[in-house]
Design a protein around this motif. Sequence first.
Motif, mmCIF file in Angstrom:
data_model
loop_
_atom_site.group_PDB
_atom_site.id
_atom_site.type_symbol
_atom_site.label_atom_id
_atom_site.label_comp_id
_atom_site.label_asym_id
_atom_site.label_seq_id
_atom_site.Cartn_x
_atom_site.Cartn_y
_atom_site.Cartn_z
ATOM 1 N N CYS A 1 19.102 -11.790 -9.361
ATOM 2 C CA CYS A 1 18.405 -11.542 -10.859
ATOM 3 C C CYS A 1 17.303 -12.541 -11.082
ATOM 4 O O CYS A 1 18.190 -13.723 -10.691
ATOM 5 C CB CYS A 1 19.202 -11.324 -11.831
ATOM 6 N N THR A 2 16.223 -12.848 -11.187
ATOM 7 C CA THR A 2 15.328 -13.914 -11.762
ATOM 8 C C THR A 2 15.684 -14.335 -12.518
ATOM 9 O O THR A 2 14.862 -14.996 -13.264
ATOM 10 C CB THR A 2 13.996 -13.898 -11.799
ATOM 11 N N THR A 3 16.883 -12.891 -13.672
ATOM 12 C CA THR A 3 16.621 -13.779 -15.452
ATOM 13 C C THR A 3 15.526 -13.527 -16.376
ATOM 14 O O THR A 3 14.576 -14.345 -16.851
ATOM 15 C CB THR A 3 17.065 -14.906 -15.576
ATOM 16 N N CYS A 4 14.616 -12.704 -15.791
ATOM 17 C CA CYS A 4 12.847 -12.368 -16.211
ATOM 18 C C CYS A 4 12.967 -11.567 -17.364
ATOM 19 O O CYS A 4 12.008 -11.404 -17.856
ATOM 20 C CB CYS A 4 12.271 -11.912 -15.190
ATOM 21 N N TYR A 5 14.655 -10.847 -18.532
ATOM 22 C CA TYR A 5 14.409 -9.750 -19.001
ATOM 23 C C TYR A 5 13.309 -8.796 -18.949
ATOM 24 O O TYR A 5 13.633 -8.267 -20.648
ATOM 25 C CB TYR A 5 14.117 -10.431 -20.543
ATOM 26 N N LYS A 6 12.732 -8.696 -18.204
ATOM 27 C CA LYS A 6 12.379 -7.438 -18.259
ATOM 28 C C LYS A 6 12.771 -6.033 -18.368
ATOM 29 O O LYS A 6 12.586 -5.115 -18.562
ATOM 30 C CB LYS A 6 10.989 -6.670 -16.999
ATOM 31 N N ILE B 1 20.243 -3.420 -10.819
ATOM 32 C CA ILE B 1 20.996 -3.547 -12.448
ATOM 33 C C ILE B 1 21.991 -2.593 -13.714
ATOM 34 O O ILE B 1 22.456 -2.242 -13.655
ATOM 35 C CB ILE B 1 19.920 -4.183 -13.318
ATOM 36 N N TYR C 1 19.172 -3.870 -4.739
ATOM 37 C CA TYR C 1 19.611 -4.624 -6.627
ATOM 38 C C TYR C 1 19.109 -3.748 -7.461
ATOM 39 O O TYR C 1 18.074 -3.321 -7.639
ATOM 40 C CB TYR C 1 18.301 -6.068 -6.731
ATOM 41 N N CYS D 1 11.992 -3.534 -12.961
ATOM 42 C CA CYS D 1 12.752 -5.017 -13.103
ATOM 43 C C CYS D 1 12.258 -5.073 -11.301
ATOM 44 O O CYS D 1 12.191 -4.424 -10.529
ATOM 45 C CB CYS D 1 14.047 -4.629 -12.315
ATOM 46 N N PRO D 2 11.108 -6.421 -11.101
ATOM 47 C CA PRO D 2 10.714 -6.606 -10.519
ATOM 48 C C PRO D 2 11.159 -6.719 -9.075
ATOM 49 O O PRO D 2 10.815 -6.688 -7.436
ATOM 50 C CB PRO D 2 9.828 -7.745 -10.779
ATOM 51 N N MET D 3 13.088 -7.285 -8.630
ATOM 52 C CA MET D 3 13.432 -7.562 -8.144
ATOM 53 C C MET D 3 13.902 -6.096 -7.315
ATOM 54 O O MET D 3 14.359 -5.927 -6.311
ATOM 55 C CB MET D 3 14.978 -8.450 -8.532
ATOM 56 N N VAL E 1 20.836 -9.268 -19.802
ATOM 57 C CA VAL E 1 20.557 -10.221 -18.718
ATOM 58 C C VAL E 1 22.097 -10.956 -19.127
ATOM 59 O O VAL E 1 23.097 -11.683 -18.579
ATOM 60 C CB VAL E 1 19.522 -11.062 -19.300
HETATM 61 S S1 SF4 Z 1 15.907 -10.262 -15.744
HETATM 62 FE FE1 SF4 Z 1 16.246 -7.672 -15.732
HETATM 63 S S2 SF4 Z 1 14.278 -6.606 -14.297
HETATM 64 FE FE2 SF4 Z 1 14.569 -9.073 -14.433
HETATM 65 S S3 SF4 Z 1 15.744 -9.251 -12.172
HETATM 66 FE FE3 SF4 Z 1 17.206 -9.385 -13.770
HETATM 67 S S4 SF4 Z 1 17.957 -7.331 -13.775
HETATM 68 FE FE4 SF4 Z 1 15.452 -7.392 -13.078
#
Ligand code: SF4
Lengths: 305, 155
Positions: B54-59, B29, B27, B18-20, B71
Motif C-alpha cells: 500500500c502506498t497510503t494514498c487514501y484513494k 485491500i 493486492y 486503488c492504484p496498487m 489506511v
Molecule cells: S491507500 Fe488505499 S488506494 Fe491507496 S494504495 Fe493503499 S489500499 Fe490502495
Amino acid sequence: MTELSLFLGCVAPNRYPGIEVAAKKVFSTLGVGLADLDGASCCPAPGVFRSLDKLTWLTLASRNITLSEKKSDDILTICNGCFSTLKDANDMLKEDPALKKDVNSKLAEIGHEFRGTQDVRHVVEYLYQEIGVDKVREAVTKPLNLRVAVHYGCHLIHPLKDSKLGLAGKPTFFDELVEATGAISVDYEDKMSCCGAGGGARTAILDATLKIANKKLEHMTEAGADCIVDACPFCHLQFDVGQAEINHKFAKNYNLPVLHYTQLLGLAMGFSPEELGIAMNIVDTSRFIEKVKMDTSENEVCTIV
Amino acid sequence: MSSNIERCYQCGQCTAACPMAEQEQAYKIRRFLQMEKLGLKSEEPMDIPFIFYCTTCYKCQDNCPQGVKIVDGLLSIREAAVRDGNILPAHRKIGQMLMDSGHAVPGNEEGKKRRLQLGLNEIPPTVASSEKQLNDIKILLNLSGFDQIVAEEKA
Ligand code: SF4
Ligand code: SF4
C-alpha cells in the motif's frame, strides 16, 4: 518577526539540498525567519514506520516537535510525509491526554516534554494561508513563462481534510501559487493521484510503484508540461530518480525536469538556477534552465522598454 | 485510535479505486479488511508481503461509502504482522538505518557534494550533526522495543 523552525526531514537535506536552500531564500525574501531545528531526526515516515510500530513512530515524532517547542513559533515542513506524520502526531497528542502522558513518560528519559503549544505547517499551505497569493505575486521579479504539471501529493491533501480550512475539497491552492510565478498550471488526467512511492512501497515493490508514476508522467507529457512542480522531496525523488528508472526499465523517453515549489518560486524571485540546485537532479535540466534564462531576460527587456 | 473497519460491508469500492490493485492483482485491500474483520489475519501468511504494498494514498478511503478509515486499518494489520515477525527485509533495512543514523535516508557522498556546492554545511543541521541527539533517539527506540523489531532474524 515570525520565526518558524525549518523541519528538514531526510530526503531534502541528504539528496536534494537545493530544496533546503530554496526554502530559506524564499522565506527570507518574504520576511519570515526560518531557524534550523538542530538535532531533528526522520519525522519518522508515516507509512513505513507507523506500520512497524505506532508507539515508536509517535514517540520520535513528538521528540521532533518538542525541539521546536523550545525555540520557535511553529514548525514548517517542506515535505508531505513529514507534514502528515508531524501534524497527525501533534493532533493526536493534543487530543488524547492519556496518550500524551504515555509519550511524555518516554520523553522524560531524555529530558524532553511534549506540551502541545505549536502547529505543524506545510510550506505550500503556509504560503497560501499566511502570506497569500497576492503577496507571493508581488515578490516575483522574473515572471516565468512555463507550463507546469502540478503534483499535490496525497500527504499534502489528506492531513488538510480534517481541518476546517476548506482547502482539501477541490483543491486549487497549489495551482494558484504556481500561477503567481507567471507560469501556467496545466490540467492533466489523474492530477490528484499518487506518485506511487509512499507507505514503504517504493522499497518493497519498486516496479509496481514505477508503473504508477509512469501513468502520471504520461499524462503530464501529453499535457505539454515543461516541468513537474511538487511539494514533497519523496515525490520529487520518485519522479526524478524514478523517471530514469522508468526510461530504462520500460523503454520510455521522458525528459521532465522536477522542481519543488520553493525552487520554482525562487526562480521567479530572481535567484539563479545554480543557487537553487535546479540541476542537481537525475533528469537533465540543461534545456529547461536555458529556457528559463532566455525567457526571463526577454521579460526584463520588455519591462525596460 | 480504532480503525472502525467493522463498518465495512465489502462493496469493493476501495479496491476499485486503488492504484496498487491496478498494477498488482494480489493486492486486494477489500480482502485484507475482510480477513481482519473475521480475525483470520495470522492464519493467512499468503497475504504477506502484499499487505506491505500500500502506498497510503487514501484513494480507497475517499471512495468508501461507509467512511471506513481504511489506511489506519491497514496500518494496524501491518503492525500486527510485524509483531508476529513478518517484516519485509527492505523495511527492516530502513528501520536499521533509523536506528544507526536517526534518518531513514542518511547522507551519502553525492548528497554531501551537492550541499557543499550550494554553500551549505556538508552535514545537515539535524541529528547527523550531534552524537548526543543521536543517542537520545537510540534511547527512545530501545525504550519502545524498536531495536528488537528490526533486529536480524536469528538463524
Ligand atoms: S491507500 Fe488505499 S488506494 Fe491507496 S494504495 Fe493503499 S489500499 Fe490502495
Ligand atoms: S469501500 Fe469501504 S465498505 Fe466498501 S469494501 Fe472497501 S472498506 Fe468496505
